[in-house]
Scaffold this active site. Structure first.
Site, PDB file in Angstrom:
ATOM      1  N   GLY A 264       0.768  -1.241   0.000  1.00 27.31           N
ATOM      2  CA  GLY A 264       0.000   0.000   0.000  1.00 27.31           C
ATOM      3  C   GLY A 264       0.795   1.285   0.000  1.00 27.31           C
ATOM      4  N   GLU A 298       4.163  -6.747   1.494  1.00 31.48           N
ATOM      5  CA  GLU A 298       3.606  -7.084   0.165  1.00 31.48           C
ATOM      6  C   GLU A 298       3.490  -5.840  -0.715  1.00 31.48           C
ATOM      7  OE1 GLU A 298      -0.270  -8.378   1.323  1.00 31.48           O
ATOM      8  OE2 GLU A 298       0.382 -10.340   1.985  1.00 31.48           O
ATOM      9  N   CYS A 369     -13.529   5.361 -27.762  1.00 31.19           N
ATOM     10  CA  CYS A 369     -14.772   6.120 -27.879  1.00 31.19           C
ATOM     11  C   CYS A 369     -15.453   6.294 -26.526  1.00 31.19           C
ATOM     12  CB  CYS A 369     -15.686   5.434 -28.880  1.00 31.19           C
ATOM     13  SG  CYS A 369     -14.889   5.336 -30.487  1.00 31.19           S
ATOM     14  N   GLU A 370     -14.791   7.006 -25.632  1.00 31.90           N
ATOM     15  CA  GLU A 370     -15.303   7.362 -24.311  1.00 31.90           C
ATOM     16  C   GLU A 370     -14.677   8.697 -23.947  1.00 31.90           C
ATOM     17  OE1 GLU A 370     -16.654   5.237 -21.559  1.00 31.90           O
ATOM     18  OE2 GLU A 370     -16.679   3.298 -22.579  1.00 31.90           O
TER      19      GLU A 370
HETATM   20  C1  LIG Z   1      -3.004  -4.979  -3.832  1.00 36.06           C
HETATM   21  C2  LIG Z   1      -2.424  -5.666  -2.650  1.00 36.06           C
HETATM   22  C3  LIG Z   1      -1.108  -5.407  -2.271  1.00 36.06           C
HETATM   23  C4  LIG Z   1      -0.222  -4.426  -2.981  1.00 36.06           C
HETATM   24  O1  LIG Z   1      -0.677  -3.117  -2.884  1.00 36.06           O
HETATM   25  P1  LIG Z   1       0.265  -1.920  -3.378  1.00 36.06           P
HETATM   26  O2  LIG Z   1      -0.542  -0.711  -3.117  1.00 36.06           O
HETATM   27  O3  LIG Z   1       0.527  -2.134  -4.819  1.00 36.06           O
HETATM   28  O4  LIG Z   1       1.515  -1.958  -2.569  1.00 36.06           O
HETATM   29  C5  LIG Z   1      -0.596  -6.110  -1.194  1.00 36.06           C
HETATM   30  N1  LIG Z   1      -1.348  -7.001  -0.510  1.00 36.06           N
HETATM   31  C6  LIG Z   1      -2.626  -7.271  -0.851  1.00 36.06           C
HETATM   32  C7  LIG Z   1      -3.398  -8.268  -0.069  1.00 36.06           C
HETATM   33  C8  LIG Z   1      -3.205  -6.613  -1.923  1.00 36.06           C
HETATM   34  O5  LIG Z   1      -4.475  -6.866  -2.252  1.00 36.06           O
END
Ligand SMILES: *Cc1c(COP(=O)(O)O)cnc(C)c1O
Length: 450
Positions: A264, A298, A369-370
């Site tokens: 995130g 992640e 076309c949007e």
């Molecule tokens: C989308 C997602 C991420 C990665 O999010 P980023 O904003 O790209 O870092 C990590 N963990 C889970 C469970 C996600 O759904």
């Protein structure tokens, strides 16, 4: 030395600022915009446009910055790249070679991670809708961890694992009910969102996991949203709740091996202040450090977003009633973020003379076309002739991954740049491939095309 670049009108960062903040990009007096050591014009010549171009150096550098920040905060941490941000096999291989694992959310992503050489022992499977088939595959591959998102899923994993004589390492994804203060479509940690189990239900469910056959509970996972730029407060709030939960689980004698801190971390697309990995590492350390547990991360966007551009050609300039439009050969079917999230992407001309020419406002639009197929509304750009190249910046995450063939437009090619080398790592989709798999029902007679 090249001549100084003109200032942008309005509040947008100027070309020089956009380039300076992206170390893998530079401007050369003769070659124009260059990624690492490869002029983007050369890539367009070899691969055509629209084409996604990724910098291997930027991918490695950003993964390295993140890992260093975690290590300097004395965290035992592993990084699992969120494959959904960019599932290109060459991108995954670069990151795998640099030590990243993978966070996957579908069978396709699990297969992509494996095809790129990421071992099952470095793969986490997240997502609210894992099918029975996907859970079976995760068990057969014996991946590192499944992040379960509901009591129902926990029961299903247990039944499938027990029937297969396997043990699933399962972390419980909790919904901490914090507002990540990001775009509504990518906030995931509010109680009204579909993700995770309510943190108030988590201890009981974790105890149930420990009692079920076929499941080894390994920890708690949390992911509160994407493109988080509003400081560390949402992360701190979420991790504090996770820490309290871990203490409660331990007090109940339940084993907790690790905490999955999610992804995130946001990036500055325009010039918005965005947190650094050091801040995230500090937030993790502050809230979870005392637990003495290894953590997982992640990240998707933070690693891959700035590492890629979408290279496009100008089809023509069009004089509108009020101002000019630059019509390019990339559309919202390629890069959907502006249409979907009102996202701002830097747009740089590629030719050396265009980077120093006088600027005037232009709308930058695709051919779809949007009306939503608009990349920018009043962007300071030079006059651009048909065939002139432009690069959409920060397109390495949620770019190609979210593209479609809307308007029967083939998927764009993908190129990896590594130092002075580059290679097409995904062919542009051909028109035969675009129509492949379709057939007419027998009662409509002749074969297509005949
Ligand atoms: C989308 C997602 C991420 C990665 O999010 P980023 O904003 O790209 O870092 C990590 N963990 C889970 C469970 C996600 O759904």
């Amino acid at each position: 030395m090249a001549a100084p670049l003109p200032a942008a009108s309005g509040d947008d960062p100027c070309f020089a600022e956009l380039i300076a903040r992206r170390p893998h990009l530079s401007r050369h007096a003769l070659d124009g915009l260059v990624m690492e050591e490869v002029p983007l014009a050369r890539i367009a010549e070899a691969a055509g446009t629209p084409t996604w171009v990724y910098s291997a150096g930027a991918l490695r550098r950003r993964l390295g910055l993140l890992r260093r920040a975690l290590a300097e905060a004395n965290l035992a941490a592993t990084v699992h790249f969120a494959v959904k941000a960019n599932p290109n096999l060459a991108v995954l291989r670069v990151l795998a070679d640099a030590g990243a694992g993978a966070d996957v959310v579908s069978e396709g992503e699990l297969r992509a991670a494996r095809a790129a050489g990421i071992p099952p022992s470095a793969i986490v499977f997240s997502g609210v809708g894992k099918t029975e088939r996907e859970i079976r595959l995760a068990l057969a591959e014996d991946i590192l961890q499944i992040n379960a998102e509901s009591a129902e899923e926990v029961e299903e994993i247990s039944a499938l694992a027990a029937a297969l004589g396997r043990t699933a390492r399962v972390a419980l994804r909790v919904n901490p009910d914090v507002d990540a203060r990001t775009h509504a479509k990518i906030t995931t940690g509010r109680s009204e969102n579909k993700f995770g189990v309510a943190i108030s239900d988590a201890a009981a469910l974790y105890a149930r996991m420990a009692a079920l056959p076929g499941i080894e509970p390994v920890g708690i996972a949390v992911h509160i949203g994407s493109q988080i730029t509003a400081g560390m407060a949402p992360y701190r709030a979420a991790y504090a709740r996770v820490a309290a939960l871990v203490r409660e689980l331990r007090a109940a004698g339940l084993p907790v091996a690790r905490v999955d801190c999610g992804g995130g971390l946001g990036i500055p697309y325009r010039d918005e202040p965005a947190p650094l990995p050091e801040a995230l590492a500090g937030a993790i350390r502050g809230a979870l450090g005392d637990l003495g547990l290894p953590v997982m991360l992640e990240p998707g966007r933070w690693i891959a977003g700035p590492a890629g551009v979408l290279l496009a050609s100008v089809v023509r300039e069009k004089r509108g009633a009020t101002h000019r439009f630059v019509v390019v050969d990339a559309g919202m079917n390629d890069l959907v973020r502006p249409a979907m999230y009102e996202a701002w992407h830097g747009i740089l001309p590629v030719a050396p003379e265009a980077l120093v020419a006088p600027l005037s406002p232009a709308g930058v639009v695709g051919p779809v076309c949007e009306s939503g197929d608009t990349f920018a509304r009043a962007r300071a750009l030079p006059a651009l002739r048909p065939g002139a190249l432009v690069a959409f910046l920060d397109a390495g995450a949620y770019g190609a991954a979210m593209s479609s063939t809307y308007n029967a437009r083939p998927l764009a090619a993908e190129v990896l740049v590594d130092g002075a080398r580059f290679a097409v790592v995904r062919d542009r989709q051909g028109y035969d491939a675009l129509l492949a798999g379709q057939r007419l029902p027998p009662w409509l007679g002749r074969e297509p095309g005949s």
